[in-house]
Design a protein around this motif. Sequence first.
Motif, PDB file in Angstrom:
ATOM      1  N   HIS A 142       6.263   6.887   2.159  1.00 19.28           N
ATOM      2  CA  HIS A 142       5.357   5.823   1.698  1.00 19.28           C
ATOM      3  C   HIS A 142       6.177   4.546   1.499  1.00 19.28           C
ATOM      4  O   HIS A 142       6.674   4.260   0.413  1.00 19.28           O
ATOM      5  CB  HIS A 142       4.677   6.242   0.396  1.00 19.28           C
TER       6      HIS A 142
ATOM      7  N   ALA B  44      -2.705  -1.522   6.774  1.00 14.11           N
ATOM      8  CA  ALA B  44      -3.592  -0.369   6.670  1.00 14.11           C
ATOM      9  C   ALA B  44      -3.391   0.419   5.377  1.00 14.11           C
ATOM     10  O   ALA B  44      -4.222   1.266   5.024  1.00 14.11           O
ATOM     11  CB  ALA B  44      -3.370   0.559   7.868  1.00 14.11           C
ATOM     12  N   SER B  45      -2.312   0.140   4.675  1.00 13.10           N
ATOM     13  CA  SER B  45      -2.010   0.870   3.437  1.00 13.10           C
ATOM     14  C   SER B  45      -3.023   0.535   2.342  1.00 13.10           C
ATOM     15  O   SER B  45      -3.551  -0.575   2.275  1.00 13.10           O
ATOM     16  CB  SER B  45      -0.603   0.519   2.962  1.00 13.10           C
ATOM     17  N   LYS B  46      -3.290   1.502   1.492  1.00 15.58           N
ATOM     18  CA  LYS B  46      -4.217   1.277   0.383  1.00 15.58           C
ATOM     19  C   LYS B  46      -3.574   0.465  -0.743  1.00 15.58           C
ATOM     20  O   LYS B  46      -4.262  -0.194  -1.507  1.00 15.58           O
ATOM     21  CB  LYS B  46      -4.706   2.623  -0.158  1.00 15.58           C
ATOM     22  N   GLY B  47      -2.242   0.538  -0.847  1.00 15.25           N
ATOM     23  CA  GLY B  47      -1.551  -0.183  -1.908  1.00 15.25           C
ATOM     24  C   GLY B  47      -0.994  -1.508  -1.428  1.00 15.25           C
ATOM     25  O   GLY B  47      -1.239  -1.962  -0.302  1.00 15.25           O
ATOM     26  N   ARG B  48      -0.211  -2.150  -2.286  1.00 14.02           N
ATOM     27  CA  ARG B  48       0.412  -3.425  -1.961  1.00 14.02           C
ATOM     28  C   ARG B  48       1.765  -3.226  -1.288  1.00 14.02           C
ATOM     29  O   ARG B  48       2.424  -2.216  -1.507  1.00 14.02           O
ATOM     30  CB  ARG B  48       0.599  -4.253  -3.239  1.00 14.02           C
ATOM     31  N   SER B  49       2.147  -4.221  -0.495  1.00 11.59           N
ATOM     32  CA  SER B  49       3.432  -4.168   0.204  1.00 11.59           C
ATOM     33  C   SER B  49       4.148  -5.503   0.059  1.00 11.59           C
ATOM     34  O   SER B  49       3.519  -6.546  -0.149  1.00 11.59           O
ATOM     35  CB  SER B  49       3.228  -3.854   1.691  1.00 11.59           C
TER      36      SER B  49
ATOM     37  N   THR C 249       6.783   0.779   0.944  1.00 10.25           N
ATOM     38  CA  THR C 249       6.043  -0.345   0.352  1.00 10.25           C
ATOM     39  C   THR C 249       6.836  -1.648   0.362  1.00 10.25           C
ATOM     40  O   THR C 249       6.257  -2.711   0.144  1.00 10.25           O
ATOM     41  CB  THR C 249       5.657  -0.040  -1.109  1.00 10.25           C
TER      42      THR C 249
ATOM     43  N   LYS D 294      -2.674  -8.167  -0.491  1.00 11.37           N
ATOM     44  CA  LYS D 294      -2.078  -6.858  -0.184  1.00 11.37           C
ATOM     45  C   LYS D 294      -0.621  -6.955   0.217  1.00 11.37           C
ATOM     46  O   LYS D 294       0.172  -6.056  -0.074  1.00 11.37           O
ATOM     47  CB  LYS D 294      -2.846  -6.192   0.972  1.00 11.37           C
TER      48      LYS D 294
ATOM     49  N   ARG E 202       1.180  -1.235   9.612  1.00 10.33           N
ATOM     50  CA  ARG E 202       1.241  -0.132   8.640  1.00 10.33           C
ATOM     51  C   ARG E 202       1.000  -0.653   7.225  1.00 10.33           C
ATOM     52  O   ARG E 202       0.256  -0.035   6.452  1.00 10.33           O
ATOM     53  CB  ARG E 202       2.603   0.540   8.742  1.00 10.33           C
TER      54      ARG E 202
ATOM     55  N   ASN F  32       4.512   2.546  -6.392  1.00  9.54           N
ATOM     56  CA  ASN F  32       3.306   3.358  -6.551  1.00  9.54           C
ATOM     57  C   ASN F  32       3.647   4.823  -6.779  1.00  9.54           C
ATOM     58  O   ASN F  32       3.201   5.705  -6.062  1.00  9.54           O
ATOM     59  CB  ASN F  32       2.408   3.213  -5.303  1.00  9.54           C
TER      60      ASN F  32
END
Length: 307
Positions: free
Chosen positions: A122, A171-176, A124, A221, A168, A40
């Motif tokens: 950040h 709760a992240s807005k992006g993918r992990s 990911t 996610k 964590r 990201n």
Amino acid sequence: MALAPILTGIGILSIVFLSLRFVRFICLYLRPSSLSRYHNGDESWALVTGASDGIGKNLAIELARNDFNVVLHGRNPGKLESMADYLRQQFPMRKFRTAVLDASSATPPEISDLVSSLEDIHLTVLVNNVAGGQIVQPLTNTTAEQVDLSMNCNARFPAHLTRSLLPRFAASKGRSLILNIGSAANSFVPYATVYGGSKACNQAMSTSLSVEMVAENLASKIEILCISVGAVTEAAQNKAPVSLFTPAASTMAKAILARVGCGRPLVVGYFWHAVQLAFLRAMPMSVTTGIVAPIMRDRWEDEKRKQ
């Protein structure tokens, strides 16, 4: 006569079923990786455990090559800093930091402190690669300390680390992405009883967590993927020549990342390992045992001669 159409139908269905399985098998190794979905921007980070040597070292290199910043985990600060310096020279646009913690003895508070130290980045991608206890010997020759080392490195440490990072990621807005590096030695491999059992625990945790993400509506996610790995040279104690069924650690690292996004919770990372395992699993257990047992017995005899 009436039986002929039934047998014909069964034969056709069998051919279709086997053909679909073959196509599915081949497609796994032809499809492109989806690793980029976890990148990201320039501030995307990956944490690789056991990144000083072997597969972990090469996973860090490949992640940097794919524009990730990388946290290198290990227990030897000198080797980690040397690896970080090498990566900074090779990938000057990327960032690298080290995290020193012995997976074989780390306590839950120490693991929590490690996770807390990463709050400013950040993150990911988590790669649970660290492994220990790859010793070829009978269970009766295995010490209590060696049992604990295997269980701690291969099962306990990744379980605690994943548990600490999962909120964590959720709760992240992006993918992990959570990659768990398993082993083809997780069952039916003599003289690697504790190591195989501890890696089987890691695999079971990974596949169960993958289904848990579906139950928790988090599968879109957080991808949980376990990669089964066979014999690899330039890793651990294996310094054998590279061959078709024994790839270099660098080749294995590329194969692992190529499987990202495949939509399955557990896969064999390297194509020729998959062929090898498919052949063994297709045979009766007595035949497989007759092949594996003497091979591992010979390896144990070699180890005894080295001692």
